[in-house]
Design a protein around this motif. Structure first.
Motif, short mmCIF file in Angstrom:
data_model
loop_
_atom_site.label_atom_id
_atom_site.label_comp_id
_atom_site.label_asym_id
_atom_site.label_seq_id
_atom_site.Cartn_x
_atom_site.Cartn_y
_atom_site.Cartn_z
N ARG A 140 34.12 17.60 50.45
CA ARG A 140 34.10 18.87 50.99
C ARG A 140 34.85 18.53 52.66
N ASN A 159 35.13 27.15 59.73
CA ASN A 159 35.51 26.16 58.04
C ASN A 159 35.53 24.27 58.56
N ILE A 198 19.89 23.60 58.99
CA ILE A 198 22.08 23.66 58.45
C ILE A 198 21.93 22.37 57.53
N TRP A 199 21.24 21.33 56.89
CA TRP A 199 21.40 20.79 55.64
C TRP A 199 21.23 21.88 54.82
N ARG A 259 21.45 24.65 54.68
CA ARG A 259 22.64 25.89 54.55
C ARG A 259 23.75 25.33 53.56
N ASP A 260 24.19 24.26 54.58
CA ASP A 260 24.91 23.30 54.27
C ASP A 260 25.92 21.85 53.84
N GLN A 282 28.69 19.49 61.39
CA GLN A 282 27.52 20.60 61.32
C GLN A 282 29.34 20.91 61.18
N LYS A 283 29.15 21.98 60.18
CA LYS A 283 29.79 23.11 59.59
C LYS A 283 30.45 24.54 61.02
N TRP A 318 34.52 20.75 59.32
CA TRP A 318 33.74 20.11 59.84
C TRP A 318 33.38 19.13 61.02
#
Length: 160
Positions: free
Chosen positions: A113, A81, A53-54, A56-57, A77-78, A83
């Protein structure tokens, strides 16, 4: 002391510590998605998924440390859309949640973000005063992986 709380990558923690933490029935009490036995292999698989996940996002879950000692995990964690913020502490660190959440919210405020944070809490969590005092507003109830959750939202940017 509270000032000694730091955030690290989950990969820096011995998987056996994470397995012991997640095997504690006091932790499972408010985690309806926590299923199955946690051993070192399950903990390592969990860490690997969180590291992905890190990648990827560019953001994800951290290990929380106090004086270098692992006290839990959580972070952003996304989800679509949004968080979402989660926090899972060892029982001997339950009282530190307020300080960890404040540090995480300060992070979110400084990160462009994250215009807002969502929190998903199981209905078994009835003491919501601290979350409401932060300014979070309940936006409804959702089903997540077959389990009901209360959904809250906290704005981190003005004029959003």
């Amino acid at each position: 002391m509270i000032e000694t709380i730091s955030f690290a990558r989950l990969s820096e923690v011995n998987p056996a510590e994470i397995a012991a933490h997640m095997s504690d029935p006091r932790v499972a009490q408010h985690m309806p998605l926590l299923k199955g036995r946690w051993d070192v292999t399950a903990a390592q698989n969990f860490v690997d998924k969180k590291q992905a996940i890190w990648a990827r996002d560019g953001l994800g879950h951290w290990a929380f440390l106090q004086d270098g000692r692992y006290i839990g995990w959580g972070g952003f964690q996304k989800e679509d859309n949004e968080w979402d913020f989660g926090l899972v502490l060892r029982p001997d660190a339950f009282g530190l949640g307020k300080h960890i959440v404040k540090k995480a919210i300060d992070f979110a405020i400084s990160d462009s973000r994250i215009p807002f944070i969502t929190f998903l809490l199981p209905p078994s969590r009835t003491n919501l005063g601290a979350l409401l005092r932060l300014g979070a507003v309940q936006t409804g109830k959702i089903d997540y992986e077959g389990e009901p959750f209360l959904k809250f939202r906290l704005e981190t940017k003005s004029n959003q």
